[in-house]
Write a protein that holds these residues in place. Structure first.
Motif, PDB file in Angstrom:
ATOM      1  N   TRP A   1      45.773 -23.283  59.104  1.00 30.94           N
ATOM      2  CA  TRP A   1      45.476 -23.787  57.684  1.00 30.94           C
ATOM      3  C   TRP A   1      46.372 -24.962  57.524  1.00 30.94           C
ATOM      4  O   TRP A   1      47.472 -24.895  57.979  1.00 30.94           O
ATOM      5  CB  TRP A   1      45.876 -22.626  56.688  1.00 30.94           C
ATOM      6  CG  TRP A   1      45.924 -23.000  55.451  1.00 30.94           C
ATOM      7  CD1 TRP A   1      45.494 -24.288  54.744  1.00 30.94           C
ATOM      8  CD2 TRP A   1      46.654 -22.328  54.581  1.00 30.94           C
ATOM      9  NE1 TRP A   1      46.091 -23.786  53.360  1.00 30.94           N
ATOM     10  CE2 TRP A   1      46.575 -22.926  53.131  1.00 30.94           C
ATOM     11  CE3 TRP A   1      47.178 -20.994  54.450  1.00 30.94           C
ATOM     12  CZ2 TRP A   1      47.319 -22.561  52.108  1.00 30.94           C
ATOM     13  CZ3 TRP A   1      48.002 -20.496  53.404  1.00 30.94           C
ATOM     14  CH2 TRP A   1      48.128 -21.189  52.320  1.00 30.94           C
ATOM     15  N   LEU A   2      45.832 -25.905  57.304  1.00 33.47           N
ATOM     16  CA  LEU A   2      46.652 -27.349  57.094  1.00 33.47           C
ATOM     17  C   LEU A   2      46.797 -27.308  55.477  1.00 33.47           C
ATOM     18  O   LEU A   2      46.336 -27.520  54.577  1.00 33.47           O
ATOM     19  CB  LEU A   2      45.914 -28.397  57.420  1.00 33.47           C
ATOM     20  CG  LEU A   2      45.418 -28.721  58.810  1.00 33.47           C
ATOM     21  CD1 LEU A   2      44.599 -29.943  58.940  1.00 33.47           C
ATOM     22  CD2 LEU A   2      46.658 -28.621  59.895  1.00 33.47           C
ATOM     23  N   ILE A  49      49.721 -21.592  60.072  1.00 35.60           N
ATOM     24  CA  ILE A  49      49.945 -22.690  59.150  1.00 35.60           C
ATOM     25  C   ILE A  49      50.682 -23.719  59.547  1.00 35.60           C
ATOM     26  O   ILE A  49      51.893 -23.508  59.794  1.00 35.60           O
ATOM     27  CB  ILE A  49      50.686 -21.822  57.895  1.00 35.60           C
ATOM     28  CG1 ILE A  49      49.699 -20.448  57.644  1.00 35.60           C
ATOM     29  CG2 ILE A  49      50.691 -22.665  56.736  1.00 35.60           C
ATOM     30  CD1 ILE A  49      50.418 -19.589  56.459  1.00 35.60           C
ATOM     31  N   ILE A  50      50.328 -24.856  59.200  1.00 30.19           N
ATOM     32  CA  ILE A  50      50.835 -26.205  59.196  1.00 30.19           C
ATOM     33  C   ILE A  50      51.052 -26.832  58.009  1.00 30.19           C
ATOM     34  O   ILE A  50      50.281 -27.131  57.310  1.00 30.19           O
ATOM     35  CB  ILE A  50      50.294 -26.967  60.209  1.00 30.19           C
ATOM     36  CG1 ILE A  50      49.957 -26.420  61.618  1.00 30.19           C
ATOM     37  CG2 ILE A  50      50.968 -28.287  60.525  1.00 30.19           C
ATOM     38  CD1 ILE A  50      49.179 -27.090  62.588  1.00 30.19           C
ATOM     39  N   ASP A  51      52.438 -27.036  57.604  1.00 33.98           N
ATOM     40  CA  ASP A  51      52.518 -27.761  56.189  1.00 33.98           C
ATOM     41  C   ASP A  51      52.694 -29.117  56.469  1.00 33.98           C
ATOM     42  O   ASP A  51      53.290 -29.634  57.407  1.00 33.98           O
ATOM     43  CB  ASP A  51      54.093 -27.353  55.862  1.00 33.98           C
ATOM     44  CG  ASP A  51      54.008 -25.843  55.204  1.00 33.98           C
ATOM     45  OD1 ASP A  51      53.175 -25.614  54.495  1.00 33.98           O
ATOM     46  OD2 ASP A  51      55.186 -24.861  55.750  1.00 33.98           O
ATOM     47  N   ASN A  56      52.542 -37.789  58.352  1.00 34.63           N
ATOM     48  CA  ASN A  56      51.517 -38.556  58.368  1.00 34.63           C
ATOM     49  C   ASN A  56      50.454 -38.104  59.578  1.00 34.63           C
ATOM     50  O   ASN A  56      50.538 -37.004  59.851  1.00 34.63           O
ATOM     51  CB  ASN A  56      51.860 -39.947  59.186  1.00 34.63           C
ATOM     52  CG  ASN A  56      52.510 -39.898  60.317  1.00 34.63           C
ATOM     53  OD1 ASN A  56      52.128 -39.130  61.278  1.00 34.63           O
ATOM     54  ND2 ASN A  56      53.508 -40.872  60.659  1.00 34.63           N
ATOM     55  N   ILE A  57      49.359 -38.641  59.431  1.00 36.77           N
ATOM     56  CA  ILE A  57      48.293 -38.180  60.453  1.00 36.77           C
ATOM     57  C   ILE A  57      48.502 -38.053  61.703  1.00 36.77           C
ATOM     58  O   ILE A  57      48.221 -36.889  62.339  1.00 36.77           O
ATOM     59  CB  ILE A  57      47.257 -39.102  59.947  1.00 36.77           C
ATOM     60  CG1 ILE A  57      45.808 -38.082  60.452  1.00 36.77           C
ATOM     61  CG2 ILE A  57      46.991 -40.256  60.830  1.00 36.77           C
ATOM     62  CD1 ILE A  57      44.377 -38.892  60.162  1.00 36.77           C
ATOM     63  N   GLU A  58      49.415 -38.690  62.299  1.00 38.80           N
ATOM     64  CA  GLU A  58      49.560 -38.666  63.619  1.00 38.80           C
ATOM     65  C   GLU A  58      50.665 -37.258  63.955  1.00 38.80           C
ATOM     66  O   GLU A  58      50.452 -36.671  64.944  1.00 38.80           O
ATOM     67  CB  GLU A  58      50.452 -39.861  64.179  1.00 38.80           C
ATOM     68  CG  GLU A  58      49.830 -41.108  64.276  1.00 38.80           C
ATOM     69  CD  GLU A  58      49.453 -41.794  62.881  1.00 38.80           C
ATOM     70  OE1 GLU A  58      50.154 -41.365  62.078  1.00 38.80           O
ATOM     71  OE2 GLU A  58      48.703 -42.618  62.925  1.00 38.80           O
ATOM     72  N   ALA A  59      51.690 -37.226  63.102  1.00 38.90           N
ATOM     73  CA  ALA A  59      52.523 -36.077  63.093  1.00 38.90           C
ATOM     74  C   ALA A  59      51.636 -34.656  62.966  1.00 38.90           C
ATOM     75  O   ALA A  59      51.758 -33.952  63.490  1.00 38.90           O
ATOM     76  CB  ALA A  59      53.629 -36.018  61.907  1.00 38.90           C
ATOM     77  N   VAL A  64      49.002 -29.887  65.487  1.00 37.36           N
ATOM     78  CA  VAL A  64      47.434 -29.049  65.510  1.00 37.36           C
ATOM     79  C   VAL A  64      47.491 -28.954  67.107  1.00 37.36           C
ATOM     80  O   VAL A  64      47.297 -28.090  67.451  1.00 37.36           O
ATOM     81  CB  VAL A  64      46.426 -29.816  64.887  1.00 37.36           C
ATOM     82  CG1 VAL A  64      45.234 -29.253  65.262  1.00 37.36           C
ATOM     83  CG2 VAL A  64      46.611 -29.807  63.245  1.00 37.36           C
ATOM     84  N   GLU A  65      47.699 -29.937  67.992  1.00 36.89           N
ATOM     85  CA  GLU A  65      47.640 -29.869  69.295  1.00 36.89           C
ATOM     86  C   GLU A  65      48.526 -28.930  69.899  1.00 36.89           C
ATOM     87  O   GLU A  65      48.011 -27.936  70.518  1.00 36.89           O
ATOM     88  CB  GLU A  65      47.823 -31.316  69.848  1.00 36.89           C
ATOM     89  CG  GLU A  65      47.611 -31.255  71.402  1.00 36.89           C
ATOM     90  CD  GLU A  65      47.686 -32.651  71.877  1.00 36.89           C
ATOM     91  OE1 GLU A  65      47.327 -32.996  72.974  1.00 36.89           O
ATOM     92  OE2 GLU A  65      48.378 -33.520  71.250  1.00 36.89           O
ATOM     93  N   LYS A  66      49.949 -28.935  69.238  1.00 36.70           N
ATOM     94  CA  LYS A  66      50.799 -28.078  69.727  1.00 36.70           C
ATOM     95  C   LYS A  66      50.268 -26.427  69.478  1.00 36.70           C
ATOM     96  O   LYS A  66      50.288 -25.763  70.306  1.00 36.70           O
ATOM     97  CB  LYS A  66      52.114 -28.266  69.160  1.00 36.70           C
ATOM     98  CG  LYS A  66      53.156 -27.293  69.595  1.00 36.70           C
ATOM     99  CD  LYS A  66      54.643 -27.887  68.970  1.00 36.70           C
ATOM    100  CE  LYS A  66      55.605 -26.994  69.288  1.00 36.70           C
ATOM    101  NZ  LYS A  66      56.917 -27.531  68.625  1.00 36.70           N
ATOM    102  N   ALA A  67      49.771 -26.321  68.296  1.00 38.62           N
ATOM    103  CA  ALA A  67      49.151 -25.000  67.852  1.00 38.62           C
ATOM    104  C   ALA A  67      48.083 -24.562  68.908  1.00 38.62           C
ATOM    105  O   ALA A  67      48.083 -23.562  69.350  1.00 38.62           O
ATOM    106  CB  ALA A  67      48.916 -24.895  66.458  1.00 38.62           C
ATOM    107  N   CYS A  68      47.169 -25.503  69.114  1.00 33.85           N
ATOM    108  CA  CYS A  68      46.101 -24.852  69.882  1.00 33.85           C
ATOM    109  C   CYS A  68      46.387 -24.965  71.497  1.00 33.85           C
ATOM    110  O   CYS A  68      45.952 -23.973  71.966  1.00 33.85           O
ATOM    111  CB  CYS A  68      45.197 -26.420  70.129  1.00 33.85           C
ATOM    112  SG  CYS A  68      44.225 -26.509  68.550  1.00 33.85           S
TER     113      CYS A  68
END
Length: 75
Positions: A1-2, A49-51, A56-59, A64-68
């Motif tokens: 969840w973003l 959950i990613i706050d 910014n979009i890059e962060a 998300v990549e790290k979580a995947c």
């Protein structure tokens, strides 16, 4: 969840043009009401959950990549 606070989301969507759910009033008020209804469900079904406030979009993409990657390693 973003996840983001309604204030952050309101800043991102501006006046809500092109977003049907936000055309019926003040975007901040509507986003706050949506968050109150949706957050319990999102929290119950989310694996991660990613706050995204203050990111910014890059962060966000990097998180998300790290979580995947972490999910792939643990499965």
């Amino acid at each position: 969840w973003l996840r983001a606070q309604p204030e952050t989301l309101a800043g991102r969507v501006g006046d809500g043009a092109g977003r049907p759910l936000l055309n019926e009033g003040n975007p901040l008020d509507l986003l706050t009401a949506l968050a109150e209804r949706r957050h319990p469900l999102y929290a119950a079904i989310s694996d991660r959950i990613i706050d995204t406030d203050h990111l910014n979009i890059e962060a966000v993409a990097a998180l998300v990549e790290k979580a995947c990657d972490a999910a792939r390693v643990s499965s």
